[in-house]
Design a protein around this motif. Structure first.
Motif, PDB file in Angstrom:
ATOM      1  N   UNK A 230       0.841  -1.203   0.000  1.00 47.43           N
ATOM      2  CA  UNK A 230       0.000   0.000   0.000  1.00 47.43           C
ATOM      3  C   UNK A 230       0.873   1.249   0.000  1.00 47.43           C
ATOM      4  N   UNK A 231       1.929   1.223   0.813  1.00 47.75           N
ATOM      5  CA  UNK A 231       2.863   2.355   0.875  1.00 47.75           C
ATOM      6  C   UNK A 231       3.532   2.588  -0.482  1.00 47.75           C
ATOM      7  N   UNK A 232       4.035   1.511  -1.078  1.00 52.39           N
ATOM      8  CA  UNK A 232       4.717   1.647  -2.368  1.00 52.39           C
ATOM      9  C   UNK A 232       3.742   2.055  -3.470  1.00 52.39           C
ATOM     10  N   UNK A 233       2.529   1.532  -3.422  1.00 51.89           N
ATOM     11  CA  UNK A 233       1.518   1.913  -4.425  1.00 51.89           C
ATOM     12  C   UNK A 233       1.178   3.395  -4.326  1.00 51.89           C
ATOM     13  N   UNK A 234       1.123   3.921  -3.109  1.00 52.76           N
ATOM     14  CA  UNK A 234       0.864   5.354  -2.933  1.00 52.76           C
ATOM     15  C   UNK A 234       2.007   6.175  -3.527  1.00 52.76           C
ATOM     16  N   UNK A 235       3.248   5.726  -3.303  1.00 51.00           N
ATOM     17  CA  UNK A 235       4.392   6.391  -3.931  1.00 51.00           C
ATOM     18  C   UNK A 235       4.256   6.345  -5.449  1.00 51.00           C
ATOM     19  N   UNK A 236       3.861   5.198  -5.978  1.00 50.42           N
ATOM     20  CA  UNK A 236       3.718   5.052  -7.429  1.00 50.42           C
ATOM     21  C   UNK A 236       2.707   6.053  -7.976  1.00 50.42           C
ATOM     22  N   UNK A 237       1.597   6.240  -7.282  1.00 49.35           N
ATOM     23  CA  UNK A 237       0.602   7.223  -7.745  1.00 49.35           C
ATOM     24  C   UNK A 237       1.206   8.619  -7.783  1.00 49.35           C
ATOM     25  N   UNK A 238       1.943   8.991  -6.743  1.00 49.10           N
ATOM     26  CA  UNK A 238       2.562  10.319  -6.699  1.00 49.10           C
ATOM     27  C   UNK A 238       3.607  10.459  -7.806  1.00 49.10           C
ATOM     28  N   UNK A 239       4.409   9.441  -8.014  1.00 47.98           N
ATOM     29  CA  UNK A 239       5.431   9.475  -9.074  1.00 47.98           C
ATOM     30  C   UNK A 239       4.755   9.624 -10.431  1.00 47.98           C
ATOM     31  N   UNK A 240       3.684   8.870 -10.671  1.00 44.28           N
ATOM     32  CA  UNK A 240       2.960   8.975 -11.948  1.00 44.28           C
ATOM     33  C   UNK A 240       2.393  10.387 -12.141  1.00 44.28           C
ATOM     34  N   UNK A 241       1.848  10.963 -11.066  1.00 43.87           N
ATOM     35  CA  UNK A 241       1.311  12.326 -11.161  1.00 43.87           C
ATOM     36  C   UNK A 241       2.404  13.321 -11.536  1.00 43.87           C
ATOM     37  N   UNK A 242       3.575  13.200 -10.907  1.00 43.15           N
ATOM     38  CA  UNK A 242       4.687  14.104 -11.233  1.00 43.15           C
ATOM     39  C   UNK A 242       5.161  13.889 -12.666  1.00 43.15           C
ATOM     40  N   UNK A 243       5.224  12.637 -13.108  1.00 42.51           N
ATOM     41  CA  UNK A 243       5.625  12.355 -14.494  1.00 42.51           C
ATOM     42  C   UNK A 243       4.630  12.959 -15.475  1.00 42.51           C
ATOM     43  N   UNK A 244       3.345  12.840 -15.174  1.00 41.60           N
ATOM     44  CA  UNK A 244       2.311  13.406 -16.046  1.00 41.60           C
ATOM     45  C   UNK A 244       2.414  14.925 -16.072  1.00 41.60           C
ATOM     46  N   UNK A 245       2.590  15.524 -14.905  1.00 44.31           N
ATOM     47  CA  UNK A 245       2.726  16.981 -14.838  1.00 44.31           C
ATOM     48  C   UNK A 245       3.960  17.440 -15.612  1.00 44.31           C
ATOM     49  N   UNK A 246       5.070  16.741 -15.414  1.00 44.89           N
ATOM     50  CA  UNK A 246       6.308  17.085 -16.109  1.00 44.89           C
ATOM     51  C   UNK A 246       6.129  16.959 -17.618  1.00 44.89           C
ATOM     52  N   UNK A 247       5.533  15.855 -18.042  1.00 44.43           N
ATOM     53  CA  UNK A 247       5.335  15.626 -19.469  1.00 44.43           C
ATOM     54  C   UNK A 247       4.382  16.621 -20.114  1.00 44.43           C
ATOM     55  N   UNK A 248       3.516  17.222 -19.314  1.00 45.16           N
ATOM     56  CA  UNK A 248       2.566  18.191 -19.837  1.00 45.16           C
ATOM     57  C   UNK A 248       3.115  19.601 -19.976  1.00 45.16           C
ATOM     58  N   UNK A 249       4.312  19.836 -19.472  1.00 41.39           N
ATOM     59  CA  UNK A 249       4.915  21.167 -19.582  1.00 41.39           C
ATOM     60  C   UNK A 249       5.692  21.279 -20.885  1.00 41.39           C
ATOM     61  N   UNK A 250       5.590  22.398 -21.562  1.00 41.43           N
ATOM     62  CA  UNK A 250       6.306  22.551 -22.828  1.00 41.43           C
ATOM     63  C   UNK A 250       7.814  22.692 -22.607  1.00 41.43           C
ATOM     64  N   UNK A 251       8.595  22.277 -23.589  1.00 41.65           N
ATOM     65  CA  UNK A 251      10.054  22.467 -23.497  1.00 41.65           C
ATOM     66  C   UNK A 251      10.375  23.925 -23.192  1.00 41.65           C
TER      67      UNK A 251
END
Length: 162
Positions: A9-30
């Motif tokens: 459960x702890x690691x899955x929660x980290x995974x959700x946060x990591x995915x959110x940051x990756x999505x946010x990062x990927x959504x920003x223009x160069x």
């Protein structure tokens, strides 16, 4: 994370946060000025999360010979992610190759999370003696408060990279 949640459960929660940051990062223009600070946050989380996996998840898998390969793949993936983080750490966001490396990082991290959730987590659930995942969940929570949250990949790296 909540008190009393198990390791997965702890690691899955980290995974959700990591995915959110990756999505946010990927959504920003160069060239967006928010990319570098966001990358720094992602790097700190990945380092902390990787250390938790190395301290809690991988030893559990190594106790079962049939799951050693799963732990080995995780360590190998950590090394590849750490190399990308290190390369990105010292590169300015407007430097040639930054965007390609950042896209590679997001793709590699996402693939790593997918593989863990599909293979390592079920293997750990099957390998853990009664109560062990709860004990490891508590250990993971304690480890989050034991070190600097902003430690950067270049300063310490993901586990298995030294």
């Amino acid at each position: 994370m909540t008190a009393g949640s198990d390791l997965l459960t702890e690691l899955s929660a980290d995974h959700r946060t990591i995915r959110e940051l990756c999505t946010e990062f990927g959504g920003l223009p160069p060239g967006d000025g928010r990319r570098k600070p966001l990358l720094d946050r992602l790097a700190a989380l990945l380092v902390r999360h990787g250390r938790t996996e190395e301290a809690c998840l991988h030893p559990l898998l190594r106790h079962r010979p049939d799951h050693e390969a799963v732990a080995g793949r995780g360590r190998s993936e950590h090394r590849a992610i750490a190399e990308l983080l290190t390369e990105l750490t010292w590169r300015a966001p407007d430097a040639p190759g930054f965007d390609r490396l950042a896209a590679d990082l997001v793709a590699r991290v996402t693939a790593h999370l997918d593989a863990e959730e599909a293979t390592a987590f079920p293997a750990a659930a099957g390998a853990a003696p009664a109560g062990e995942l709860d004990h490891l969940g508590e250990r993971a929570r304690r480890s989050r408060t034991g070190g600097p949250a902003t430690e950067h990949a270049a300063a310490g790296g993901l586990p298995g990279t030294a």
